[in-house]
Design an enzyme around this catalytic site. Sequence first.
Site, short mmCIF file in Angstrom:
data_model
loop_
_atom_site.label_atom_id
_atom_site.label_comp_id
_atom_site.label_asym_id
_atom_site.label_seq_id
_atom_site.Cartn_x
_atom_site.Cartn_y
_atom_site.Cartn_z
N HIS A 163 -27.62 -2.35 -8.89
CA HIS A 163 -26.27 -2.17 -9.47
C HIS A 163 -26.17 -2.94 -10.78
CE1 HIS A 163 -25.73 -5.96 -7.35
NE2 HIS A 163 -24.57 -6.15 -7.91
N HIS A 183 -24.40 -5.44 -12.21
CA HIS A 183 -24.00 -6.82 -12.51
C HIS A 183 -25.11 -7.59 -13.25
CE1 HIS A 183 -20.71 -6.71 -9.19
NE2 HIS A 183 -20.26 -6.27 -10.35
N ASP A 202 -26.25 -10.55 -13.20
CA ASP A 202 -27.22 -11.39 -12.48
C ASP A 202 -28.29 -10.54 -11.79
OD1 ASP A 202 -25.04 -10.64 -10.70
OD2 ASP A 202 -25.95 -11.96 -9.20
N HIS A 203 -28.21 -9.22 -11.96
CA HIS A 203 -29.22 -8.31 -11.41
C HIS A 203 -29.98 -7.55 -12.51
CE1 HIS A 203 -27.66 -8.52 -7.16
NE2 HIS A 203 -26.73 -9.14 -7.87
N HIS A 229 -19.45 -2.53 -3.17
CA HIS A 229 -19.50 -3.71 -4.04
C HIS A 229 -19.29 -3.26 -5.49
CE1 HIS A 229 -20.78 -7.60 -5.58
NE2 HIS A 229 -21.75 -7.04 -6.27
N ASP A 283 -26.35 -6.33 -3.45
CA ASP A 283 -25.19 -7.10 -3.00
C ASP A 283 -24.33 -6.31 -2.01
OD1 ASP A 283 -26.03 -9.12 -4.65
OD2 ASP A 283 -24.41 -8.94 -6.11
N HIS A 312 -28.83 -12.48 -2.55
CA HIS A 312 -28.26 -13.82 -2.65
C HIS A 312 -28.51 -14.64 -1.38
CE1 HIS A 312 -25.99 -13.39 -6.44
NE2 HIS A 312 -25.85 -12.12 -6.08
ZN LIG Z 1 -25.31 -10.52 -7.30
ZN LIG Z 2 -23.16 -7.79 -7.66
#
Ligand SMILES: [Zn+2]
Ligand SMILES: [Zn+2]
Length: 256
Positions: free
Chosen positions: A52, A54, A56-57, A108, A130, A168
């Site tokens: 996805h 985001h 941090d990915h 999410h 996530d 995570h």
């Molecule tokens: Zn994440």
């Molecule tokens: Zn995420």
Amino acid sequence: MHLHPLPAFTDNYIWVLHDGARAMVVDPGEASGVQAYLAEHRLTLDTILITHHHGDHTGGVAALRAATGARVIGPVDEPMPEPLQRVAGGQTVDVLGMRFEVLDVPGHTAGHIAYYLEEMDGAPLLFCGDTLFSAGCGRLFEGTPAQMLASLSHLAALPAATRVCCTHEYTLSNLRFARAVEPGNAALTQYRQWCDTQREQNLPTLPSTIGLEKAINPFLRAHQPSLAEAARAHNPACGSDPLAVFATLREWKNVF
Ligand SMILES: [Zn+2]
Ligand SMILES: [Zn+2]
């Protein structure tokens, strides 16, 4: 095959899967740790899978692609670091001689996907980003409770031995909530002790398995009477419909 969770930021894992020569990574939020791992193990990066949008990915995708020429595969309906191959639920992707099935798991984010492999070294494998965490699930940033419940039900229907590679390390904090919701669940108590020991040694609690999550994860247990009871104690208007129970648990967790 070697499966390795590479820690990144404060609580992310960038999953690396390799055969000793070629590697794939899932959701590289940053590049430097991945590049150090590749160099240390003398690996060529073949493929980057994204679940996805985001940051941090996806934050390390451009640097890794530029440095290695790896191909990038990601969801069809999300803003992504171009260029990449976009895939949707029902399609398959072939990586390092393995065939991953793409699953649509919105909730999410609106276009979140997961990658499922039926067999690797004796058991199935799931990269779920996530969506599903050990003892928890992702926040509903873009989707509805009904979408997330359907996505989690889809994952819960996978074989019990499926290894669940979440992005995570949220397990201990998720377990605090899970135990507050279901104090009488003996499997939870036992699992918490194991997770405490892992984290004290700075070891990951992941991958989990679908079988374990069905026993301990409140968000996969909304159909259980004990969970409906807990949800009603928190919000008397909740009733016992699994969707209402799930939505109540998700809201409760947000403020827990
Ligand atoms: Zn994440
Ligand atoms: Zn995420």
